[in-house]
Write a protein that holds these residues in place. Structure first.
Motif: not given
Length: 284
Positions: A101-115, A174-177, A206-215
């Motif tokens: 979400v926060r970084r741009d790097f080479p082959f980002k889209n390909a690595l996302y699909v791989l994930m 879930v957390i990225a969303a 992180l406090p903002f992400l707590v609901p996503a972390l718990f879910s």
């Protein structure tokens, strides 16, 4: 179309569809629940009377689930595996979320699909692949160094590694969303006021992400707990509950104690899911 604009026939068809759909979903669960309380050694009709023996009885032939040492051991293994792999998956998923979400790097889209790929690979194939790969590494270490890495052999450590391979994808999504909804201006304001990056992370992000972390933790735990296909390929002597129940079905056949376990799992899963919804709603 609103309900008032629909014809009586269309309203009837719509209502019938909703009823049939939810009956289709809930009927197997109701059947499993009913036979868990049937005073019979067979999970089938006719109804012999209400009993709690399949939960609490301590003698054969109606040994209850809370006195069945093998089922309890399987339950303990599932809880142990679920907590560990969920914690690891949430930690890795948080890192992945910030990365994508926060970084741009080479082959980002390909690595996302791989994930995301582990989610679409059949569980059996994934389990076999992990088993073959881990065994190959373990055999190489054993032959080259004379050390037997038992954690790469079938057993709980390998189950954790196998489930981690696809649960991390779930927690990352879930957390990225949730992270995508974060207002970066809050971090920038805190940094302008002199807060360090670590403090901003710990007190704002992180406090903002707590609901996503718990879910994410709850979802990963539930998926881990009920996983069968991948786990079956990696299991050793310490089998989790799903494998224990399958082995009981194969060797003994279906008994009401398995229905009792199913009721217990349905209630536990439902409570966890409800808690996750409550946390998300209260912190949104």
């Amino acid at each position: 179309m609103t309900r008032s604009n629909r014809s009586p026939l269309l309203n009837a068809v719509y209502t019938a569809y909703i009823v049939i759909f939810f009956l289709y979903l809930i009927a197997p669960l109701l059947a499993a629940g009913v036979f868990a309380f049937n005073d019979s050694v067979f999970p089938s009709l006719p109804w012999q009377g209400f009993t709690l023996d399949w939960f609490f009885n301590d003698t054969e032939p109606k040994l209850g689930m809370f006195h069945d040492e093998r089922l309890l051991r399987g339950l303990g293994n599932s809880l142990y595996i679920g907590v560990i792999v969920s914690a690891l998956s949430v930690a890795a998923g948080t890192c992945n979320a910030f990365l994508f979400v926060r970084r741009d790097f080479p082959f980002k889209n390909a690595l996302y699909v791989l994930m995301v790929v582990p989610l679409v690979i059949p569980g059996v194939i994934l389990g076999i692949s992990i088993l073959v790969f881990a065994s190959m590494i373990a055999n190489g270490i054993d032959q080259g160094l004379g050390i037997n890495p038992t954690w790469l052999r079938p057993g709980i450590p390998l189950i954790v590694l196998g489930q981690f391979s696809f649960l991390t994808t779930i927690t990352s999504l879930v957390i990225a969303a949730r992270l995508e909804k974060f207002d970066m201006a809050l971090e920038e304001a805190a940094l302008n006021l002199g807060a360090g990056r670590l403090r901003v992370l710990m007190t704002i992000t992180l406090p903002f992400l707590v609901p996503a972390l718990f879910s994410a933790f709850v979802v990963a735990f539930l998926v881990s707990f009920e996983n069968f296909n991948t786990t079956l390929m990696l299991v050793g002597s310490d089998a989790p509950l799903t494998i224990t129940m399958y082995d009981r079905m194969v060797k003994v056949g279906s008994t009401p104690v398995l229905n009792a376990v199913s009721v217990f799992l349905m209630l536990g899963s439902g409570l966890l899911a409800l808690l996750s919804v409550i946390v998300q709603r209260d912190r949104t």
